[in-house]
Design a protein around this motif. Structure first.
Motif, PDB file in Angstrom:
ATOM      1  N   THR A  32       0.895  -0.979  -0.031  1.00 16.70           N
ATOM      2  CA  THR A  32       0.078   0.032   0.024  1.00 16.70           C
ATOM      3  C   THR A  32       0.818   1.342   0.099  1.00 16.70           C
ATOM      4  N   MET A  33       1.895   1.207   0.688  1.00 15.95           N
ATOM      5  CA  MET A  33       2.812   2.429   0.905  1.00 15.95           C
ATOM      6  C   MET A  33       3.666   2.777  -0.453  1.00 15.95           C
ATOM      7  N   VAL A  34       3.991   1.369  -1.077  1.00 19.45           N
ATOM      8  CA  VAL A  34       4.614   1.444  -2.338  1.00 19.45           C
ATOM      9  C   VAL A  34       3.812   2.219  -3.408  1.00 19.45           C
ATOM     10  N   VAL A  50      10.184   3.361   6.341  1.00 19.18           N
ATOM     11  CA  VAL A  50       8.969   3.509   7.325  1.00 19.18           C
ATOM     12  C   VAL A  50       8.898   2.440   8.349  1.00 19.18           C
ATOM     13  N   MET A  51       8.802   1.126   7.668  1.00 14.19           N
ATOM     14  CA  MET A  51       8.475  -0.260   8.372  1.00 14.19           C
ATOM     15  C   MET A  51       9.672  -0.430   9.407  1.00 14.19           C
ATOM     16  N   THR A  52      10.855  -0.268   8.807  1.00 13.24           N
ATOM     17  CA  THR A  52      12.201  -0.317   9.852  1.00 13.24           C
ATOM     18  C   THR A  52      12.097   0.634  10.933  1.00 13.24           C
ATOM     19  N   SER A  53      11.567   1.743  10.958  1.00 14.33           N
ATOM     20  CA  SER A  53      11.297   2.599  12.199  1.00 14.33           C
ATOM     21  C   SER A  53      10.367   1.950  12.995  1.00 14.33           C
ATOM     22  N   TRP A  54       9.600   1.180  12.641  1.00 15.82           N
ATOM     23  CA  TRP A  54       8.361   0.537  13.521  1.00 15.82           C
ATOM     24  C   TRP A  54       9.334  -0.477  14.558  1.00 15.82           C
ATOM     25  N   LYS A  55      10.513  -0.799  14.276  1.00 13.75           N
ATOM     26  CA  LYS A  55      11.034  -1.800  15.104  1.00 13.75           C
ATOM     27  C   LYS A  55      11.232  -1.174  16.645  1.00 13.75           C
ATOM     28  N   SER A  56      11.053   0.162  16.767  1.00 11.58           N
ATOM     29  CA  SER A  56      11.006   0.585  18.335  1.00 11.58           C
ATOM     30  C   SER A  56       9.767   1.240  18.570  1.00 11.58           C
ATOM     31  N   GLY A  57       9.212   1.177  19.675  1.00 13.71           N
ATOM     32  CA  GLY A  57       8.149   2.027  20.017  1.00 13.71           C
ATOM     33  C   GLY A  57       6.849   1.728  19.336  1.00 13.71           C
ATOM     34  N   SER A  58       6.753   0.789  18.508  1.00 11.87           N
ATOM     35  CA  SER A  58       5.562   0.431  17.757  1.00 11.87           C
ATOM     36  C   SER A  58       4.808  -0.837  18.483  1.00 11.87           C
ATOM     37  N   VAL A  59       3.532  -0.644  18.240  1.00 12.30           N
ATOM     38  CA  VAL A  59       2.960  -2.034  18.845  1.00 12.30           C
ATOM     39  C   VAL A  59       3.106  -3.291  17.853  1.00 12.30           C
TER      40      VAL A  59
END
Length: 291
Positions: free
Chosen positions: A185-187, A198-207
């Motif tokens: 969807t983001m692509v 964006v997805m890599t950033s979810w490694k920390s702090g994301s549910v």
């Protein structure tokens, strides 16, 4: 403890190494002479173990497992134990347990998760069988599991371990499918310039942070667009078994079913279906489909 390991592939071979590193004596057998095996036959494996023996079967589900257990039935003695750690369908466990019990041979089923990383990280183990048998071989399970409180569970009686692993894999299907749909969807959007970042950033702090996301982030480092990865995903059968079991139990599993169908479609299983759909659209509406 002393244990015989049958099947020294990607999982069984690494499990044997982790057990040996943990102080256990491991006698390994595999059909391949290049597997690093210690013995060249099941007869030799059984002869190398002291009674009461413990033998771990780590071969493909279905006929290979059935054949191995048939042979072990002839070779083992009363008081010995067989642990099936492969991806056997849970309904087969009761049959194997009953077969071996006729000679007084104990049986446990163990669902194993951890993949090629398990040798270092440890394996998640879901065990089915009696409480007495579980405690008898607990040192093996404790060596294979990750460090810490979690990673090992006595799931229930015979069949419970493989049933739990089947559900585990169904959940895994749904999680991976959700990550894939989010990336796609983001692509397609002009608002996100770097979906991989964006997805890599979810490694920390994301549910949604998880080991699966960590592995995906590692893959993004060398291929942020994933263009080098073919859009085909096979399925081991366990999600299919979970859906069938859930239907019998009256439990709806739409996420798991959708993930399973997506994998089947990726292998070309839906091509003929879509050809029919495109043909009918062309017939009633004059719609022309371009590849």
């Amino acid at each position: 403890m002393q244990i015989g390991m049958i099947g020294l592939g990607r999982m069984g071979g690494n499990m044997a190494k982790r057990l040996a590193a943990g102080g256990h004596t491991v006698v390994g057998y595999d059909m391949s002479p290049d597997s690093g095996r210690d013995v060249d036959s099941l007869e030799a494996l059984v002869a190398a173990l002291d009674a009461p023996r413990t033998v771990w079967v780590m071969v493909p589900a279905g006929k290979p497992t059935d054949s191995t257990i048939d042979t072990l039935y002839d070779l083992l003695d009363e008081g010995d134990m067989v642990i099936d750690g492969g991806n056997t369908r849970y309904v087969d466990d009761a049959r194997h347990a009953e077969q071996l019990a006729a000679k007084g041979i104990h049986f446990m089923d163990c669902g194993v998760s951890g993949g090629v990383w398990g040798i270092k990280r440890g394996y998640a183990l879901m065990v089915g069988g009696s409480a007495e048998d579980f405690e008898r071989v607990r040192p093996l399970y404790e060596t294979l599991k990750p460090e810490g409180e979690y990673g090992l569970v006595h799931a229930g009686p015979v069949g419970g371990g493989h049933f739990a692993k089947m559900v585990h894999n169904g959940i895994e299907y749904g999680m991976m499918q959700a990550f894939g749909e989010g990336f796609a969807t983001m692509v397609r959007s002009e608002l996100v310039s770097d979906p991989a970042a964006v997805m890599t950033s979810w490694k920390s702090g994301s549910v949604v942070g998880s080991w699966l996301l960590d592995l995906l982030a590692d893959a993004f480092k060398s291929d942020p667009t994933l263009k080098d990865m073919p859009p085909v995903a096979n399925e081991s059968g366990e999600a299919k078994w979970m859906i069938e079991a859930a239907l019998e139990l009256g439990v709806p599993t739409p996420a798991t079913a959708a993930a399973l169908y997506a994998r089947q479609t990726s292998r070309g299983g839906g091509d003929d279906t879509l050809r029919v759909v495109s043909t009918m659209r062309a017939q009633f509406g004059g719609h022309v489909t371009k590849a």
